[in-house]
Design a protein around this motif. Sequence first.
Motif, PDB file in Angstrom:
ATOM      1  N   GLU A 193       0.867  -1.408  -0.053  1.00  0.00           N
ATOM      2  CA  GLU A 193       0.232   0.019  -0.055  1.00  0.00           C
ATOM      3  C   GLU A 193       0.867   1.111  -0.027  1.00  0.00           C
ATOM      4  O   GLU A 193       0.470   2.348  -0.682  1.00  0.00           O
ATOM      5  CB  GLU A 193      -1.151  -0.044   1.214  1.00  0.00           C
ATOM      6  N   ILE A 196       2.203   2.002  -3.501  1.00  0.00           N
ATOM      7  CA  ILE A 196       1.148   2.874  -4.208  1.00  0.00           C
ATOM      8  C   ILE A 196       0.784   4.366  -3.780  1.00  0.00           C
ATOM      9  O   ILE A 196       0.823   5.115  -4.526  1.00  0.00           O
ATOM     10  CB  ILE A 196      -0.296   1.944  -4.064  1.00  0.00           C
ATOM     11  N   LEU A 198       2.930   6.207  -2.511  1.00  0.00           N
ATOM     12  CA  LEU A 198       3.950   7.055  -2.728  1.00  0.00           C
ATOM     13  C   LEU A 198       4.291   7.188  -4.179  1.00  0.00           C
ATOM     14  O   LEU A 198       5.071   8.136  -4.553  1.00  0.00           O
ATOM     15  CB  LEU A 198       5.297   6.770  -1.919  1.00  0.00           C
ATOM     16  N   GLY A 199       3.327   6.401  -5.094  1.00  0.00           N
ATOM     17  CA  GLY A 199       3.964   6.356  -6.383  1.00  0.00           C
ATOM     18  C   GLY A 199       5.206   5.898  -6.852  1.00  0.00           C
ATOM     19  O   GLY A 199       5.785   6.401  -7.820  1.00  0.00           O
ATOM     20  N   LEU A 200       5.618   4.719  -6.027  1.00  0.00           N
ATOM     21  CA  LEU A 200       6.995   4.309  -6.561  1.00  0.00           C
ATOM     22  C   LEU A 200       6.850   2.925  -6.691  1.00  0.00           C
ATOM     23  O   LEU A 200       6.183   2.128  -6.461  1.00  0.00           O
ATOM     24  CB  LEU A 200       7.720   4.506  -5.131  1.00  0.00           C
ATOM     25  N   TYR A 270       9.267   9.795   1.502  1.00  0.00           N
ATOM     26  CA  TYR A 270      10.494   9.505   0.697  1.00  0.00           C
ATOM     27  C   TYR A 270      11.820   9.572   1.505  1.00  0.00           C
ATOM     28  O   TYR A 270      12.722  10.238   1.050  1.00  0.00           O
ATOM     29  CB  TYR A 270      10.471  10.404  -0.591  1.00  0.00           C
TER      30      TYR A 270
ATOM     31  N   SER B 104       8.869  10.500  -8.410  1.00  0.00           N
ATOM     32  CA  SER B 104       7.931  10.736  -7.405  1.00  0.00           C
ATOM     33  C   SER B 104       8.827  11.305  -6.067  1.00  0.00           C
ATOM     34  O   SER B 104       9.619  10.756  -5.742  1.00  0.00           O
ATOM     35  CB  SER B 104       7.242   9.237  -6.953  1.00  0.00           C
ATOM     36  N   MET B 128       4.782   9.167 -10.578  1.00  0.00           N
ATOM     37  CA  MET B 128       3.298   8.462 -10.452  1.00  0.00           C
ATOM     38  C   MET B 128       2.791   8.824  -9.145  1.00  0.00           C
ATOM     39  O   MET B 128       1.710   8.625  -8.731  1.00  0.00           O
ATOM     40  CB  MET B 128       3.471   7.177 -10.322  1.00  0.00           C
ATOM     41  N   ASN B 129       3.116  10.163  -8.410  1.00  0.00           N
ATOM     42  CA  ASN B 129       2.686  10.472  -7.197  1.00  0.00           C
ATOM     43  C   ASN B 129       1.648  11.159  -7.255  1.00  0.00           C
ATOM     44  O   ASN B 129       0.451  10.926  -6.872  1.00  0.00           O
ATOM     45  CB  ASN B 129       3.897  11.117  -6.337  1.00  0.00           C
ATOM     46  N   LEU B 161      -2.297   2.940 -11.787  1.00  0.00           N
ATOM     47  CA  LEU B 161      -0.992   2.347 -11.274  1.00  0.00           C
ATOM     48  C   LEU B 161      -0.145   3.586 -11.443  1.00  0.00           C
ATOM     49  O   LEU B 161       0.616   3.920 -10.498  1.00  0.00           O
ATOM     50  CB  LEU B 161      -0.529   1.169 -11.431  1.00  0.00           C
ATOM     51  N   ARG B 167      -4.329   9.454  -8.348  1.00  0.00           N
ATOM     52  CA  ARG B 167      -3.796   9.599  -6.652  1.00  0.00           C
ATOM     53  C   ARG B 167      -4.447  11.201  -6.261  1.00  0.00           C
ATOM     54  O   ARG B 167      -4.868  11.073  -5.265  1.00  0.00           O
ATOM     55  CB  ARG B 167      -2.338   9.558  -6.393  1.00  0.00           C
ATOM     56  N   PRO B 190      -3.730  -2.283  -9.277  1.00  0.00           N
ATOM     57  CA  PRO B 190      -3.689  -3.505  -8.418  1.00  0.00           C
ATOM     58  C   PRO B 190      -4.352  -3.219  -7.292  1.00  0.00           C
ATOM     59  O   PRO B 190      -4.875  -2.115  -6.775  1.00  0.00           O
ATOM     60  CB  PRO B 190      -2.007  -3.053  -7.861  1.00  0.00           C
ATOM     61  N   ASP B 192      -3.618  -3.399  -4.098  1.00  0.00           N
ATOM     62  CA  ASP B 192      -3.136  -2.410  -2.891  1.00  0.00           C
ATOM     63  C   ASP B 192      -3.649  -1.062  -2.996  1.00  0.00           C
ATOM     64  O   ASP B 192      -3.840  -0.276  -1.964  1.00  0.00           O
ATOM     65  CB  ASP B 192      -1.592  -2.328  -3.076  1.00  0.00           C
ATOM     66  N   PHE B 193      -4.542  -0.575  -4.133  1.00  0.00           N
ATOM     67  CA  PHE B 193      -5.260   0.646  -4.124  1.00  0.00           C
ATOM     68  C   PHE B 193      -6.622   0.689  -2.974  1.00  0.00           C
ATOM     69  O   PHE B 193      -6.987   1.568  -2.606  1.00  0.00           O
ATOM     70  CB  PHE B 193      -5.945   0.872  -5.369  1.00  0.00           C
ATOM     71  N   SER B 195      -6.246   0.223  -0.068  1.00  0.00           N
ATOM     72  CA  SER B 195      -5.874   0.871   1.119  1.00  0.00           C
ATOM     73  C   SER B 195      -6.307   2.437   1.043  1.00  0.00           C
ATOM     74  O   SER B 195      -6.034   2.928   2.138  1.00  0.00           O
ATOM     75  CB  SER B 195      -4.342   0.414   1.558  1.00  0.00           C
ATOM     76  N   MET B 196      -6.213   2.867  -0.146  1.00  0.00           N
ATOM     77  CA  MET B 196      -6.734   4.269  -0.269  1.00  0.00           C
ATOM     78  C   MET B 196      -8.188   4.545  -0.045  1.00  0.00           C
ATOM     79  O   MET B 196      -8.652   5.736  -0.110  1.00  0.00           O
ATOM     80  CB  MET B 196      -6.210   4.864  -1.587  1.00  0.00           C
TER      81      MET B 196
END
Lengths: 428, 308
Positions: A193, A196, A198-200, A270, B104, B128-129, B161, B167, B190, B192-193, B195-196
């Motif tokens: 999570e 996701i 942090l977009g890394l 980060y 990011s 991607m942030n 993603l 985001r 994915p 894991d999203f 969790s948001m």
Amino acid sequence: MLIIQNGIVLDKQSSEKQKVKDLWIDKGLIIEPLSQIPNETQIIDAQDCWVLPGLVDIHSNLCDPGFNAKESITSGSKAAIAGGYTKICCTPNTKPVADCVTILEYVKGKAKEESKIDILPMACATKAMKGKEIVEMESLFKSGAVAFYDTQPYSDLKLFKIILQYAASIGAVVVSNPENRELSLNGLMHQGEWAIKLGLDGIPEEAETSAIASQIEILRQVPRAKLHFAAISSVQSVELIRRAKEDNLSVTSSVAPHHLLYTEASIGEYNTQLKVKPPLREEKDRLAIIQGLLNGVIDCIASHHEPQNFANKHLLFQDAAFGMVSLETCFSLFLEKICNSSLNKLCSLIDCFTAKPAQCLNIKATSLGFGQTADVIIVNPNLKWTYSKDSSYSQSFNSPLLNSTLKGKVIHNIKNGELIWSHSPQNG
Amino acid sequence: MKHLISTRQLNKESTLEILQKAKSLKTDLECSGYLKGKVVANLFYESSTRTRSSFEIAAKKLGADVINIDPKHSALSKGESLEDTAKTLANLGTNLVVIRHSSSGAALELANSLKDTDVSVINAGDGMNEHPTQALLDLFSIHQVYDLIVDKKILILGDCLHSRVARSNIYLLKSFGAKITLVGPPTLVPLDFASMGVEIEHNLHKMFDGTKQIDLIMVLRLQKERQTQGLIPSLSEYRKYYELNEELIKKIDPELKHIKVLHPGPVNRGVEISDFLVDQKDISLIHQQVSNGLYVRMSVLLKLLGNK
């Protein structure tokens, strides 16, 4: 003659595991107390302190030869001494890599001149660590290679089997950094999570577990081979190793101190100091690793000391180097955060820093029994100190703990019966 | 507020303030003097036409001086760290830096480097942030249709993603009570999203089976390199199962009156969204998004620089 007086001596071999008593040392060995203290005896008062066997580290990168701006045998050894170690095994990912007797001789020679503790070099398992051809293993072993280790992950399983077979034939241990590069690819942190958020790009757990699983299956086919996994980080890895041990395979594993303390969430905004490989994972993984240590599935804590200079870490997260220094902080952290400064807890876990890492690589363990080599450290469990650039001996400071205050400190280090270092209060 | 790095910084009140100001700026004839004497630097490490132009025009409309730094063709980039670039810009008297970067966390790093100065930073997209002004302009555009978005059902469709737009929008729209579902192939959306605090659905067509409420659909751009990365089998397969088109919308909105569609641009017509929908006035807010973006960015510039 040296006598350490009034300390609580932690000796797991003795019937009284923790006892206030004097520890007598003569001619490099621990001896039974004499009836009288001879003249010219050096006395160290260890009142309220703990007297322990010298610590053993089986995973330090001393960056020597080749990366002396980050660390050297000289500086790394001093850092290890201040951290309570009396034996350390250095990784072969130097420049050039330690794949031949010449480099091993260089490391051993420099260690002899510059270091007051034992520095045991590991050698590569393959030439130039390229994963194509195995090194001249027997010659290297006879020249003092303590184990064979490609820090670059083994990707060719056929070659990996050959490495295990050769190592088994000479009684050497193979060390593995379990990572499947096809799965970890450009990953920067644990795939979960936080990556996701942090977009890394993430490094999935299976990058580690699939490597462990396949290497265990190869190990199963090679009689007498001995394999050590360095720095495992996930629930499933612990489980795979537990099952392999249940099957009586000769497999051991270590964990890095940061995986006991931090999770993916610690990276926060980060923080590149927490960019490590394998990556910091989830809370369930952290707890499983601690549990694994307690129940013996994980054998030991290795420092995974990985120096990086300021420029390599002072970058955007994507560009920053992996790794963390830890020789100077590892044991203090362990005392405070894992043992909660409790002597009983330490007594049950001290083997993770002494006997067990030694067992993993077939080296002689440190111990406080009579007749043993006097590798001894004295720890003040209540001393608060600040880990700072000024107090540090390492040339690199890439640690999230820089400038933080820790509780519990090694204050004396005795190697072969000789007091080689004492903590001075002005240093931190 | 000194910087705008993330929509997580914004509460409802500050968001509405920005949007109301943006609305009033549309008819404000005196705005050209508001930022007179201020210097805004566009620091775009990643190529961009619309966002950079939008910021440039926004700043100029408010009377600010604008410099565009293209790191690819400037001495600044030659091995210079972000921190040193930041200090150079501060020493040149820049009041605000608009940054876009492929990594990011870059905007935050720039802001941290400028913490001892008065220079503000706007994140115009970091890896991607996040891309907070895009989310603000999206919300502004949504507000033109719906006064309230509490319990409105919003689909974000496509490559979540790799999307900073997704985001920033998730954080912002959720804070206004919207219910968000991410839709796209499993490799690009994915689990894991979750969790948001969003729902996840890998089957677009299932969303249009008539049992589900949908008020808004935010379509994301599909980068063609996702195919070479092996994340989608082919563009035509993607189109077949994830393109938003009128047939799909008609299944639950036969008159094409109710559902609204957004897209941050640039659009791949006929890949992630049908040609027809992009220009369909009752449904598509896409063209308005661009003009709204200008006023929203003016408003953000004013919020960060106006009181200095």
